[in-house]
Write an enzyme that holds these catalytic residues in place. Structure first.
Site, mmCIF file in Angstrom:
data_model
loop_
_atom_site.group_PDB
_atom_site.id
_atom_site.type_symbol
_atom_site.label_atom_id
_atom_site.label_comp_id
_atom_site.label_asym_id
_atom_site.label_seq_id
_atom_site.Cartn_x
_atom_site.Cartn_y
_atom_site.Cartn_z
ATOM 1 N N LYS A 54 0.815 -1.217 0.000
ATOM 2 C CA LYS A 54 0.000 0.000 0.000
ATOM 3 C C LYS A 54 0.849 1.268 0.000
ATOM 4 C CE LYS A 54 -4.151 -2.164 1.735
ATOM 5 N NZ LYS A 54 -3.713 -3.579 1.924
HETATM 6 C C1 LIG Z 1 -4.390 -4.646 1.411
HETATM 7 C C2 LIG Z 1 -3.642 -5.937 1.309
HETATM 8 C C3 LIG Z 1 -4.066 -6.981 0.461
HETATM 9 C C4 LIG Z 1 -5.345 -6.907 -0.355
HETATM 10 O O1 LIG Z 1 -5.273 -5.970 -1.393
HETATM 11 P P1 LIG Z 1 -6.623 -5.432 -2.105
HETATM 12 O O2 LIG Z 1 -6.189 -4.307 -2.939
HETATM 13 O O3 LIG Z 1 -7.513 -4.986 -0.971
HETATM 14 O O4 LIG Z 1 -7.222 -6.560 -2.859
HETATM 15 C C5 LIG Z 1 -3.271 -8.105 0.357
HETATM 16 N N1 LIG Z 1 -2.149 -8.242 1.087
HETATM 17 C C6 LIG Z 1 -1.719 -7.267 1.927
HETATM 18 C C7 LIG Z 1 -0.482 -7.494 2.711
HETATM 19 C C8 LIG Z 1 -2.446 -6.087 2.070
HETATM 20 O O5 LIG Z 1 -2.018 -5.126 2.921
#
Ligand SMILES: *Cc1c(COP(=O)(O)O)cnc(C)c1O
Length: 458
Positions: A108
């Site tokens: 993210k």
């Molecule tokens: C947010 C997250 C996900 C999921 O991603 P999406 O965009 O919500 O599908 C998967 N793995 C980790 C470590 C995350 O922080």
């Protein structure tokens, strides 16, 4: 570039006009009116910031100073190496794309670090300020706080369920001492936190008066920033532009894998987008059967960032499936509100043509995959990445390189690594001692009036 709402009842907007907004005024999500097309040979040899600029300038075509922002964001200082998203080859044709080398060790950061700069610049230009209100079960909150910390025109109010995050995640968020970061530990669950955010946003007068904004995964700037590393991963895993690649993506809110879909629509030769669900398998069920069924309550799992009852970005994909028909989409979402489900099995041909396949991974699968990758390749992967690898390998095809997205570093989820391997994951040197730093947070009851008073007083 014009953006249109999936619900078809809001005016088209330019990127700068949708940057700070979550939903369109008609309750829909903004999507590009058309997907820009790229020429792969012009992009193949670009370094990450140049590649990012080439792609993002198509989506963010009215942002002044985009180049400077992109160059300041995608640096070795912020992301650990000039590659930003390094590709690690486990064996010929099997790769891990490292997306978690930013400040909070999850993918993210890649979008949120850019979003912090975009927000600050826009607020500066318009002489405005913003109160960002969010709820987190871990990764989103820390990535948002590290992106917004110290930004003078932004205050961040982040709700998290008291005592339910991992010790490392708590330390990451609560050790921030920046005056504009407000950690609120709610005596309740993650769903309670989300309900409080919804309740504040439902008070339109308060929302406007206090300038409440969001940084959740439906923000288009986040999707666009994530498109870049699909290109980066593709070029790193192939020798020429005629090859196809498949990507395995551990999925929750459908934000990460939807960015892969956008890359494919822009002309990237993606064979399959392999969606991995955990025990909360709403999306796997959809791709298997055509039925989309919201789940309540959410199951708590050892890949917690994928624990969702419905996937917020999914609406963008469905909008395309139904041919961009806003009225049809409104009808589907009305049905979802009423019955908790809808059925699109009549569109199975379109779904197949879009390249999505899917699978499911459980706690036992996660442990087994972490062990297998460790013993075969001497590499430790986190539980979310393990879900992706498990499902990715099920769909692996000869001669098609498989790129598995590494969405977090294992140190964020040490308990599951200990359970799988009987050892501690490695802690990056610069984070040694993080869990011993003083922590700054306020415990609050599940009380919306109190939350509003805290925002007003800040
Ligand atoms: C947010 C997250 C996900 C999921 O991603 P999406 O965009 O919500 O599908 C998967 N793995 C980790 C470590 C995350 O922080």
């Amino acid at each position: 570039m014009d953006y249109v709402s999936t619900r078809g009842e809001a005016p088209a907007r330019r990127f700068s006009q949708i940057l700070l907004e979550g939903l369109a005024p008609d309750g829909g999500l903004y999507v590009p009116g058309t997907f820009p097309q790229v020429k792969l040979p012009e992009l193949r040899n670009k370094a990450y910031p140049e590649l990012a600029l080439a792609i993002l300038s198509r989506f963010m075509d009215d942002v002044p100073g985009l180049e400077a922002l992109v160059r300041a964001t995608y640096t070795a200082r912020v992301f650990g190496s000039g590659d930003v998203t390094p590709l690690r080859t486990l064996e010929p044709g099997l790769h891990l794309l490292g997306l978690s080398n930013g400040p909070t060790l999850a993918f993210k950061d890649i979008a949120l670090q850019l979003l912090g700069g975009l927000f600050q610049q826009k607020l500066e230009a318009e002489n405005l300020s913003l109160n960002i209100l969010g709820a987190t079960s871990g990764d989103t909150g820390s990535a948002a706080e590290y992106a917004m910390r110290g930004k003078p025109r932004i205050q961040v109010f982040m709700l998290s369920p008291h005592k339910r995050m991992s010790a490392f995640q708590r330390a990451q968020m609560f050790s921030l001492q920046d005056a504009n970061v407000h950690n609120l530990a709610v005596e309740g669950t993650f769903d309670d936190c989300q309900d409080m955010v919804k309740a504040v946003n439902a008070d339109a007068a308060f929302k406007a008066r206090q300038r409440i904004g969001a940084v959740n995964s439906i923000n288009w700037a986040r999707v666009a920033a994530q498109v870049v590393y699909y290109f980066k991963g593709y070029f790193a895993a192939t020798q020429n532009d005629s090859q196809q690649v498949s990507f395995a993506v551990p999925s929750g809110n459908f934000g990460n894998i939807y960015a892969g879909h956008v890359a494919r629509r822009m002309g990237l030769p993606v064979r399959h987008l392999i969606l991995a669900s955990n025990e909360n398998d709403v999306l796997h069920e959809f791709f298997r059967t055509g039925r989309y069924r919201v789940r309540r309550p959410v199951k708590e799992t050892s890949s917690p960032s994928m624990d969702i009852s419905k996937a917020s970005n999914f609406e963008r994909y469905v909008f395309e499936l139904v041919g961009g028909d806003g009225a049809r989409l409104r009808e589907l979402w009305r049905q979802l509100e009423r019955d908790g489900e809808f059925d699109l099995s009549a569109f199975s041909r379109e779904v197949r043509a879009s390249g999505f396949v899917s699978g499911k991974s459980t706690h036992a699968d996660r442990l087994e995959t972490i062990r297998k990758i460790y013993s075969s390749y001497n590499t430790i992967i986190d539980p979310h990445t393990a879900d992706g690898v498990k499902v990715g390998l099920e769909h692996r095809e000869p001669l098609v390189p498989l790129v598995c997205l590494e969405t977090a570093l294992p140190v964020k989820f040490a308990a599951t690594i200990r359970e799988a391997l009987g050892r501690e994951p490695q802690l990056p040197a610069e984070l040694a001692g993080l869990e011993k730093l003083p922590q700054r947070f306020k415990v609050i009851p599940k009380d919306v009036a109190m939350l509003k008073r805290i925002i007003e007083a800040a």
